[in-house]
Write a protein that holds these residues in place. Structure first.
Motif, mmCIF file in Angstrom:
data_model
loop_
_atom_site.group_PDB
_atom_site.id
_atom_site.type_symbol
_atom_site.label_atom_id
_atom_site.label_comp_id
_atom_site.label_asym_id
_atom_site.label_seq_id
_atom_site.Cartn_x
_atom_site.Cartn_y
_atom_site.Cartn_z
ATOM 1 N N GLU A 229 0.778 -1.220 0.000
ATOM 2 C CA GLU A 229 0.000 0.000 0.000
ATOM 3 C C GLU A 229 0.822 1.288 0.000
ATOM 4 O O GLU A 229 0.650 2.153 -0.842
ATOM 5 C CB GLU A 229 -0.961 -0.014 1.181
ATOM 6 N N ARG A 230 1.758 1.379 0.962
ATOM 7 C CA ARG A 230 2.545 2.615 1.054
ATOM 8 C C ARG A 230 3.354 2.830 -0.213
ATOM 9 O O ARG A 230 3.498 3.949 -0.700
ATOM 10 C CB ARG A 230 3.507 2.578 2.254
ATOM 11 N N GLN A 232 2.692 1.858 -3.141
ATOM 12 C CA GLN A 232 1.807 2.280 -4.234
ATOM 13 C C GLN A 232 1.601 3.787 -4.200
ATOM 14 O O GLN A 232 1.661 4.457 -5.228
ATOM 15 C CB GLN A 232 0.459 1.572 -4.128
ATOM 16 N N GLU A 233 1.352 4.313 -3.004
ATOM 17 C CA GLU A 233 1.167 5.763 -2.866
ATOM 18 C C GLU A 233 2.400 6.496 -3.379
ATOM 19 O O GLU A 233 2.322 7.469 -4.113
ATOM 20 C CB GLU A 233 0.948 6.144 -1.394
ATOM 21 N N GLU A 234 3.553 5.987 -2.962
ATOM 22 C CA GLU A 234 4.801 6.635 -3.326
ATOM 23 C C GLU A 234 5.015 6.575 -4.841
ATOM 24 O O GLU A 234 5.417 7.544 -5.471
ATOM 25 C CB GLU A 234 5.961 5.938 -2.595
ATOM 26 N N LEU A 236 2.781 6.408 -7.047
ATOM 27 C CA LEU A 236 1.829 7.334 -7.644
ATOM 28 C C LEU A 236 2.413 8.752 -7.720
ATOM 29 O O LEU A 236 2.352 9.416 -8.755
ATOM 30 C CB LEU A 236 0.558 7.336 -6.786
ATOM 31 N N HIS A 237 3.034 9.193 -6.623
ATOM 32 C CA HIS A 237 3.631 10.531 -6.619
ATOM 33 C C HIS A 237 4.749 10.637 -7.639
ATOM 34 O O HIS A 237 4.832 11.594 -8.399
ATOM 35 C CB HIS A 237 4.181 10.862 -5.232
ATOM 36 N N LYS A 264 -4.288 -0.207 -6.529
ATOM 37 C CA LYS A 264 -5.286 0.849 -6.324
ATOM 38 C C LYS A 264 -5.827 1.392 -7.648
ATOM 39 O O LYS A 264 -5.084 1.514 -8.611
ATOM 40 C CB LYS A 264 -4.645 2.019 -5.585
ATOM 41 N N LYS A 266 -6.518 4.329 -8.513
ATOM 42 C CA LYS A 266 -5.828 5.527 -9.008
ATOM 43 C C LYS A 266 -4.656 5.139 -9.907
ATOM 44 O O LYS A 266 -4.380 5.791 -10.904
ATOM 45 C CB LYS A 266 -5.279 6.342 -7.823
#
Ligand code: ADP
Ligand code: MG
Length: 456
Positions: A229-230, A232-234, A236-237, A264, A266
């Motif tokens: 999860e984390r 993936q967020e990173e 994305l940025h 995700k 997004k």
């Protein structure tokens, strides 16, 4: 005991090497492992059933002679298929697969630019056919106008169909065109590790700066991003930062973005916003062209009809096609004659049999031992430390798939555990390999060491 066995076997090899040609010696004896060597009994581990039959049919008298000459003993000789011998042979084959004339690593590893590129993975030696034409021309477009056309370029397809070859080909072409450009080729796992490393060391800014300053980011096997999860967020940025400034992103995956588990929404949306292109298994004509090209690169003279025979028989993926050709080349060199039908069939048979035959619990233990680096006796003990639990679970998982033993027998062998523990272990491993690429690869290596394809 074991030492004595290897000493004696070494002496036998000394004699054998004088009696057979160097090539035969390399091919048939280099990977043989002495298991036990007493006055009455010599047990030799060999890589697969094919080698076993070949040695039995062709070399037994010479082997017996050499034993007598080297040790003065007359033991009964038995050959058994062993995981250790298989691994030895596999390592040798992998060395052979690398073409000597082109250095494998072109540039010294540049950590900032990710992994070094493989010397053979170039766009100009990628064979184009209906199964990969679209993907290939998308790669060309990207190298001509990075950031301008398909962004991101998302390539997906099964194992051994050329994803890594194309991605590295794109990187190489871009670096050649503009040596000043920062073009990074990274495995998805490296991104994960860099990120976690940066996080732990409190150097997240450094990590981000590094990725965001790139001109082109190429990430191989992006499907490993699922379930993290984390990260993936990173990602994305990073992705947004690059794309919003017109930088090119190229991704590969074993499945369509929509099918990557736990990815995700997004990210799915972003991954499909450029060009999504699929690699399919090549059809007969393309397989034949690939074989022609690879044979020429190896300097292997082989009749068209024989290449066609290989192309007909090996349908699944290009990596296996190459493996078959390498086997033919090895056998032909060993026999000192050009490939003919008999030799091609023998090579194909060997490839097939190296994946058959019974696997014993002991061989599984050996394979787990070498892949995980824990001792077999620890794996079989009652110990419950984390270091041994995982390898033990993997051994159970593999045993359930590759042996005929009952769950109770498997449990009894691996530390006197009951069948429920074996079931639980199997489930745990099946779940974990979906989330943990390192474990997945380790399990794959265990199967490989046993001469079997992984079950996925
Ligand atoms: P993937 O990353 O999809 O698993 P790879 O890129 O590692 O597959 O390809 C496996 C092997 O097959 C490599 O040695 C690669 O050079 C070769 N290969 C695959 N497709 C082609 C092709 N169309 N032309 C030439 N070689 C190919
Ligand atoms: Mg790959």
């Amino acid at each position: 005991m074991q030492e004595l066995a290897s000493e004696r076997w070494k002496a036998v090899l000394g004699h054998l090497s004088g009696r057979v040609s160097p090539k035969s010696f390399e091919t048939w004896f280099a990977s043989v492992e002495p298991i036990s060597f007493t006055e009455e009994q010599l047990e030799l581990g060999v890589a697969n059933r094919f080698v076993k039959e070949w040695l039995n049919d062709h070399y037994m008298p010479i082997v017996r002679e050499a034993i007598g000459a080297a040790t003065g003993l007359k033991p009964d000789v038995t050959l058994v298929v062993s995981g250790k011998a298989f691994r030895k042979m596999r390592q040798k084959q992998e060395r052979e697969l690398e073409l000597p004339e082109t250095p494998r690593v072109v540039a010294p590893p540049r950590p900032a630019m990710g992994q070094p590129l493989h010397g053979e993975f170039r766009l100009d030696n990628f064979v184009v056919g209906p199964s990969n034409r679209l993907v290939f021309s998308a790669c060309q477009t990207v190298t001509e106008n990075p950031g301008d056309g398909f962004n991101p370029l998302f390539i997906y397809g099964g194992a051994g169909l050329g994803k890594t070859h194309l991605l590295q080909g794109v990187c190489r072409a871009l670096r050649e065109k503009d040596p000043a450009a920062s073009v990074a080729y990274v495995w998805c796992e490296d991104f994960l590790n860099d990120f976690v490393g940066g996080l732990q060391a409190g150097k997240l800014d450094e990590f981000r700066n590094h990725y965001m300053r790139l001109d082109v980011l190429v990430v191989d096997d992006i499907h490993f991003l699922g379930a993290k999860e984390r990260t993936q967020e990173e990602f994305l940025h990073t992705f947004d930062a690059l794309r919003n400034t017109g930088k090119q992103v190229v991704l590969s995956s074993d499945a369509h973005a929509k099918e990557i588990a736990a990815l995700k929404n997004k990210l799915v949306t972003r991954f499909v916003s450029g060009l999504v292109a699929r690699l399919s298994p090549p059809m007969f004509e393309t397989r034949l062209s690939i074989l022609r090209q690879k044979a020429a690169r190896r300097g292997l003279e082989i009749a068209e009809a024989l290449l066609a025979e290989i192309a007909r028989r090996v349908e699944t993926n290009v990596r296996e096609l190459e493996g078959a050709l390498a086997k033919v080349a090895a056998l032909s060199a060993m026999e000192g004659r050009s490939p003919d039908v008999g030799l091609v069939r023998a090579a194909l048979r060997e490839l097939a049999t190296s994946r058959e035959g019974p696997v014993s619990l002991g061989e599984i233990l050996d394979a787990v031992e070498s892949v995980f680096g824990v001792s077999g006796s620890d794996v079989r003990s009652r110990k419950r430390s984390r270091r041994v639990i995982r390898p033990r679970q993997v051994a159970m998982y593999v045993a359930k798939r590759l042996t005929e033993h009952s769950l109770a027998e498997v449990g009894a062998f691996l530390g006197k555990r009951d069948h429920a523990t074996v079931i639980h272990a199997g489930k745990r491993v099946a779940e974990e390999i979906k989330k943990d690429p390192a474990l997945r690869r380790a399990v794959e290596d265990v199967f490989k060491a046993l001469g079997r394809p992984a079950p996925w």
